[in-house]
Design a protein around this motif. Sequence first.
Motif, PDB file in Angstrom:
ATOM      1  N   ILE A   1      42.881  27.828  44.697  1.00 58.22           N
ATOM      2  CA  ILE A   1      43.937  28.225  43.763  1.00 58.22           C
ATOM      3  C   ILE A   1      44.399  29.654  44.052  1.00 58.22           C
ATOM      4  N   VAL A   2      43.433  30.563  44.209  1.00 55.97           N
ATOM      5  CA  VAL A   2      43.761  31.975  44.397  1.00 55.97           C
ATOM      6  C   VAL A   2      44.461  32.211  45.731  1.00 55.97           C
ATOM      7  N   SER A   3      44.146  31.402  46.727  1.00 58.00           N
ATOM      8  CA  SER A   3      44.768  31.574  48.045  1.00 58.00           C
ATOM      9  C   SER A   3      46.288  31.398  47.998  1.00 58.00           C
ATOM     10  N   LYS A   4      46.783  30.746  46.962  1.00 59.80           N
ATOM     11  CA  LYS A   4      48.226  30.527  46.813  1.00 59.80           C
ATOM     12  C   LYS A   4      48.909  31.665  46.061  1.00 59.80           C
ATOM     13  N   THR A   5      48.111  32.659  45.615  1.00 68.36           N
ATOM     14  CA  THR A   5      48.640  33.735  44.783  1.00 68.36           C
ATOM     15  C   THR A   5      48.477  35.056  45.519  1.00 68.36           C
ATOM     16  N   THR A   6      49.581  35.737  45.760  1.00 72.41           N
ATOM     17  CA  THR A   6      49.526  37.003  46.496  1.00 72.41           C
ATOM     18  C   THR A   6      49.082  38.144  45.573  1.00 72.41           C
ATOM     19  N   GLY A   7      48.461  39.168  46.190  1.00 72.94           N
ATOM     20  CA  GLY A   7      48.101  40.367  45.447  1.00 72.94           C
ATOM     21  C   GLY A   7      46.829  40.264  44.649  1.00 72.94           C
ATOM     22  N   VAL A   8      46.037  39.225  44.914  1.00 72.80           N
ATOM     23  CA  VAL A   8      44.803  39.039  44.149  1.00 72.80           C
ATOM     24  C   VAL A   8      43.753  38.358  45.028  1.00 72.80           C
ATOM     25  N   GLN A   9      42.491  38.716  44.832  1.00 76.97           N
ATOM     26  CA  GLN A   9      41.382  38.091  45.558  1.00 76.97           C
ATOM     27  C   GLN A   9      40.325  37.612  44.568  1.00 76.97           C
ATOM     28  N   LEU A  10      39.623  36.555  44.958  1.00 76.98           N
ATOM     29  CA  LEU A  10      38.489  36.077  44.185  1.00 76.98           C
ATOM     30  C   LEU A  10      37.245  36.791  44.684  1.00 76.98           C
ATOM     31  N   PHE A  11      36.467  37.362  43.772  1.00 75.45           N
ATOM     32  CA  PHE A  11      35.255  38.080  44.166  1.00 75.45           C
ATOM     33  C   PHE A  11      34.198  37.078  44.611  1.00 75.45           C
ATOM     34  N   ASN A  12      33.617  37.331  45.783  1.00 76.47           N
ATOM     35  CA  ASN A  12      32.617  36.438  46.360  1.00 76.47           C
ATOM     36  C   ASN A  12      31.245  37.108  46.393  1.00 76.47           C
ATOM     37  N   GLU A  13      30.203  36.297  46.402  1.00 76.76           N
ATOM     38  CA  GLU A  13      28.841  36.814  46.399  1.00 76.76           C
ATOM     39  C   GLU A  13      28.604  37.735  47.593  1.00 76.76           C
ATOM     40  N   PRO A  14      27.811  38.802  47.390  1.00 79.95           N
ATOM     41  CA  PRO A  14      27.520  39.725  48.481  1.00 79.95           C
ATOM     42  C   PRO A  14      26.730  39.061  49.602  1.00 79.95           C
ATOM     43  N   VAL A  15      26.696  39.719  50.751  1.00 76.99           N
ATOM     44  CA  VAL A  15      25.945  39.238  51.909  1.00 76.99           C
ATOM     45  C   VAL A  15      24.459  39.160  51.562  1.00 76.99           C
ATOM     46  N   ASP A  16      23.786  38.127  52.061  1.00 79.82           N
ATOM     47  CA  ASP A  16      22.346  37.901  51.855  1.00 79.82           C
ATOM     48  C   ASP A  16      22.001  37.578  50.397  1.00 79.82           C
ATOM     49  N   CYS A  17      22.980  37.172  49.634  1.00 77.09           N
ATOM     50  CA  CYS A  17      22.750  36.864  48.213  1.00 77.09           C
ATOM     51  C   CYS A  17      23.241  35.470  47.878  1.00 77.09           C
ATOM     52  N   ILE A  18      22.641  34.902  46.857  1.00 81.02           N
ATOM     53  CA  ILE A  18      23.155  33.691  46.226  1.00 81.02           C
ATOM     54  C   ILE A  18      23.452  34.051  44.783  1.00 81.02           C
ATOM     55  N   SER A  19      24.705  33.924  44.400  1.00 83.78           N
ATOM     56  CA  SER A  19      25.109  34.293  43.049  1.00 83.78           C
ATOM     57  C   SER A  19      25.244  33.063  42.166  1.00 83.78           C
ATOM     58  N   ASN A  20      24.960  33.241  40.889  1.00 80.89           N
ATOM     59  CA  ASN A  20      25.189  32.147  39.942  1.00 80.89           C
ATOM     60  C   ASN A  20      26.661  32.026  39.553  1.00 80.89           C
ATOM     61  N   TYR A  21      27.496  32.971  40.001  1.00 81.55           N
ATOM     62  CA  TYR A  21      28.923  32.982  39.654  1.00 81.55           C
ATOM     63  C   TYR A  21      29.124  32.772  38.156  1.00 81.55           C
ATOM     64  N   TRP A  22      28.390  33.564  37.367  1.00 82.16           N
ATOM     65  CA  TRP A  22      28.471  33.409  35.908  1.00 82.16           C
ATOM     66  C   TRP A  22      29.910  33.526  35.410  1.00 82.16           C
ATOM     67  N   LEU A  23      30.573  34.627  35.735  1.00 86.05           N
ATOM     68  CA  LEU A  23      31.982  34.768  35.385  1.00 86.05           C
ATOM     69  C   LEU A  23      32.805  34.922  36.657  1.00 86.05           C
ATOM     70  N   GLN A  24      33.793  34.054  36.813  1.00 83.19           N
ATOM     71  CA  GLN A  24      34.692  34.154  37.950  1.00 83.19           C
ATOM     72  C   GLN A  24      35.532  35.429  37.812  1.00 83.19           C
ATOM     73  N   THR A  25      35.671  36.137  38.924  1.00 83.48           N
ATOM     74  CA  THR A  25      36.240  37.478  38.882  1.00 83.48           C
ATOM     75  C   THR A  25      37.370  37.634  39.892  1.00 83.48           C
ATOM     76  N   LEU A  26      38.506  38.115  39.399  1.00 81.20           N
ATOM     77  CA  LEU A  26      39.641  38.436  40.260  1.00 81.20           C
ATOM     78  C   LEU A  26      39.751  39.942  40.411  1.00 81.20           C
ATOM     79  N   THR A  27      40.110  40.410  41.613  1.00 85.62           N
ATOM     80  CA  THR A  27      40.450  41.818  41.803  1.00 85.62           C
ATOM     81  C   THR A  27      41.911  41.889  42.247  1.00 85.62           C
TER      82      THR A  27
END
Length: 384
Positions: free
Chosen positions: A295-321
Motif C-alpha cells: 500500500i505504502v509503495s503507491k504513496t510518494t513522500g512516505v515510508q513504512l518503518f521496518n524492523e532493524p537489522v538482526d532483529c525480529i519485531s512484533n510490529y505492534w504499531l505500524q509506523t509511517l515516516t
Amino acid sequence: MNKQWIKFIEDIKGMYGKNFVPLHEPTFNDKEVEYVTDCIKTGWVSSVGSFVTRFEEDLAKFVGVKRAVAVVNGTAALHIALKVAGVEVNDEVLMPSLTFIATANAVSYLQAIPHFVDVERNTLGVDAIALRNYLEEISEVRNSELFNKQTNRRIKALVPMHTFGHPVALDELIKLCEELNLVLVEDAAESLGSYYKGKHTGSFGKVNAMSFNGNKIITTGGGGAVLTNDEKLADYAKHLTTTAKVPHKWDYVHDEIGYNYRMPNINAALGCAQLEKMPSFIRQKRNLTEKYMQIVSKTTGVQLFNEPVDCISNYWLQTLTLDDSHHRDEILAFLNDNGVMSRPIWTPMHKLRMYQNCPKADLSVTEQLNQSIINIPSTPVSEV
C-alpha cells in the motif's frame, strides 16, 4: 489531499472490511471466555488465583527469563523494576525523550530525575554512540559510580525503550552500562514477541518491564509484568507489589512501604489465553506489514518503518515516516476524518511542562522524528 492518500484510505478500509478502522483492537475468542468463566464460577476473580501463577510462569518461559511478576499495569512494572534495581531519591536515570510518559513517570515516583537522551533513526531507540559521547562530556566516575558533573547527582540507570516493538541496538548499550556501572532496565512495554539477535527483549536488563494494556499485542485488560533472571530481586518485587505483607496464616504485618500492584486473577486468565495465541498474532502482524508495504509503495513522500537489522519485531504499531513533516497534521486530519484512525508519536518528554527542566542531551533526532512519524491501524487480521 491528493489521489494517492485517497487510495491509501480505500486500501486500508478494504483490507479490514470496515468503514471505520481503529488504531488497535484486542482479539478475543472462546478461549478467553472459557478462562474468565472459570474465574467467575470458582469465585477467584481478585488478586489471588491459579491463573496469576500460570501467567507468570508462561510469560517467563516465553520471554526466556527465570521470573515474571504480574502487576496491574506497565507503569507499575517500571516503577517496581527501577526500585528493586536500586534507583534512589535524587538519582538520575537516562532514557529516551521519545517515549511514552510512563517511562519518565515511573522514575519520578521514586523521586529520581529523568535524564533525556537522543535516539537513532533506524531503531527509534537510544543512540548508543551519541550517548557515549555525551556522557564523556558531562559525567565522571567517582568510587565506581557515575556522576553528572553539572548537577553533582549520581547517574544510576539507563532505560532503553523498544519503540512500537522495534528492538533497540542493545550490544553497545550493554557494553556502556558495564563500563560505567549503570543498571540496565529495559522498558519492554511494547515489545512482547520481539527479538534482538535471537534473544527476546525484556531479558537483557537486570530488571525489565512489560505492559499488557488493552492496545498491546496481547492484553490482560490492564496489566504489566516485572521480568528478571535474579531470583532475589523477583522475590522482592513480588513482596513489594503485594503490599509488603509478611506471609502468615492470619496476621497482618507489613515490613516496609509496599504497593497494591497485584494483577487480579481474572485479568491473568485473559493473559493466559492471549499468550497461547502469540505465534498466530506475530504471524498476522508480519503479514499485515507485508500488505502495508504494498500500500505504502503507491504513496510518494512516505515510508513504512521496518524492523532493524538482526532483529525480529512484533510490529505492534505500524509506523509511517514522512519525508516532509510540514504535512503531518494535514495527513493526520485527513486520515481520521475519513475513518482511518491514526496518531502522531508521543510529545517528547522534554517538551512537557513537568519535565522541561530535567537534564538533557542534544535531542535533534528526537525532535525531527516527532514531527515526521504517524501510526496507522495495526490490529492483526486473520487473512491479509
